[in-house]
Write a protein that holds these residues in place. Structure first.
Motif, short mmCIF file in Angstrom:
data_model
loop_
_atom_site.label_atom_id
_atom_site.label_comp_id
_atom_site.label_asym_id
_atom_site.label_seq_id
_atom_site.Cartn_x
_atom_site.Cartn_y
_atom_site.Cartn_z
N UNK A 4 0.82 -1.21 0.00
CA UNK A 4 0.00 0.00 0.00
C UNK A 4 0.86 1.26 0.00
N UNK A 5 1.94 1.25 0.77
CA UNK A 5 2.82 2.42 0.79
C UNK A 5 3.43 2.64 -0.58
N UNK A 6 3.88 1.59 -1.24
CA UNK A 6 4.53 1.76 -2.53
C UNK A 6 3.57 2.23 -3.62
N UNK A 7 2.30 1.91 -3.48
CA UNK A 7 1.34 2.38 -4.47
C UNK A 7 1.05 3.86 -4.33
N UNK A 8 1.11 4.37 -3.12
CA UNK A 8 0.75 5.76 -2.86
C UNK A 8 -0.74 5.96 -3.02
N UNK A 9 -1.24 7.09 -2.57
CA UNK A 9 -2.66 7.44 -2.69
C UNK A 9 -3.58 6.34 -2.17
N UNK A 10 -3.18 5.70 -1.08
CA UNK A 10 -3.96 4.59 -0.51
C UNK A 10 -4.29 4.82 0.96
N UNK A 11 -4.40 6.07 1.37
CA UNK A 11 -4.63 6.38 2.79
C UNK A 11 -5.81 5.63 3.39
N UNK A 55 -7.08 2.72 2.63
CA UNK A 55 -6.72 1.32 2.80
C UNK A 55 -5.61 1.17 3.85
N UNK A 56 -4.69 2.12 3.87
CA UNK A 56 -3.65 2.09 4.91
C UNK A 56 -4.26 2.18 6.30
N UNK A 57 -5.26 3.04 6.47
CA UNK A 57 -5.92 3.14 7.78
C UNK A 57 -6.44 1.78 8.23
N UNK A 58 -7.13 1.11 7.32
CA UNK A 58 -7.71 -0.19 7.65
C UNK A 58 -6.61 -1.21 7.96
N UNK A 59 -5.57 -1.23 7.12
CA UNK A 59 -4.55 -2.27 7.30
C UNK A 59 -3.55 -1.96 8.41
N UNK A 60 -3.35 -0.70 8.75
CA UNK A 60 -2.56 -0.41 9.95
C UNK A 60 -3.35 -0.89 11.17
N UNK A 61 -4.64 -0.63 11.17
CA UNK A 61 -5.48 -1.16 12.24
C UNK A 61 -5.45 -2.67 12.29
N UNK A 113 8.00 -1.03 9.17
CA UNK A 113 7.58 -1.58 7.87
C UNK A 113 7.39 -0.47 6.86
N UNK A 114 6.82 0.64 7.31
CA UNK A 114 6.63 1.79 6.42
C UNK A 114 8.00 2.38 6.04
N UNK A 115 8.87 2.57 7.02
CA UNK A 115 10.19 3.14 6.75
C UNK A 115 11.01 2.27 5.80
N UNK A 116 10.82 0.98 5.88
CA UNK A 116 11.54 0.03 5.02
C UNK A 116 11.34 0.34 3.53
N UNK A 137 3.67 10.42 3.94
CA UNK A 137 2.21 10.30 3.93
C UNK A 137 1.75 9.09 4.73
N UNK A 138 2.43 7.97 4.55
CA UNK A 138 2.05 6.75 5.27
C UNK A 138 2.29 6.88 6.76
N UNK A 139 3.38 7.52 7.16
CA UNK A 139 3.66 7.73 8.59
C UNK A 139 2.57 8.62 9.19
N UNK A 140 2.13 9.61 8.43
CA UNK A 140 1.05 10.47 8.93
C UNK A 140 -0.25 9.70 9.10
N UNK A 141 -0.53 8.76 8.21
CA UNK A 141 -1.71 7.90 8.37
C UNK A 141 -1.55 7.05 9.62
N UNK A 142 -0.35 6.50 9.82
CA UNK A 142 -0.10 5.69 11.02
C UNK A 142 -0.33 6.52 12.28
#
Length: 132
Positions: free
Chosen positions: A66-73, A75-81, A96-99, A111-116
């Motif tokens: 999801x992070x590599x695709x971008x524009x998936x906030x 879905x990221x919310x759901x999958x971080x949960x 995992x996001x930083x990786x 963007x992904x860290x902000x969603x997290x």
């Protein structure tokens, strides 16, 4: 009687995503109910049902994708949960996001860290994650 793909997928979805996954499926009922059914049957009834990877490993892979695709906030919310629900720690989620930074760049990782951060705060306050 054998469990159908939908029954198996619903059971696995609940065990992985808790209420978040079902909320996504329900959010599609008024416009694309088949999409919700496909998510349950294919993603969870088939892919997640395979015993080769455990739930933690699957969520790590999903977060990276999801992070590599971008524009998936959403879905990221759901999958971080979901990642937290299956036992990953906040530190593991962030790592995992930083990786992905060397492969996708800083903007997507920021963007992904902000969603997290949002998901972690919502978890602390008991607020439901937003779907959009």
């Amino acid at each position: 009687m054998a469990e159908s793909r939908f029954e198996r997928g619903s059971r696995i979805l609940a065990s992985i995503d808790g209420e978040g996954g079902q909320a996504v499926v329900e959010s599609l009922q008024d416009i694309a109910p088949d999409l919700g059914k496909w998510i349950v049957e294919f993603a969870f009834g088939d892919v997640y049902a395979d015993p080769t990877l455990d739930a933690r490993q699957r969520e790590l892979v999903t977060l990276g994708s999801l992070v590599t695709q971008g524009d998936t906030a959403p879905q990221l919310r759901v999958h971080i949960g979901a990642a937290l629900h299956v036992g990953l720690t906040r530190s593991e989620v962030v790592q995992a996001i930083l990786q992905t930074a060397p492969y996708v760049g800083f903007p997507r990782v920021i963007n992904a860290v902000n969603v997290a951060r949002e998901v972690f705060r919502n978890q602390e306050t008991g607020d439901a994650p937003t779907q959009s």
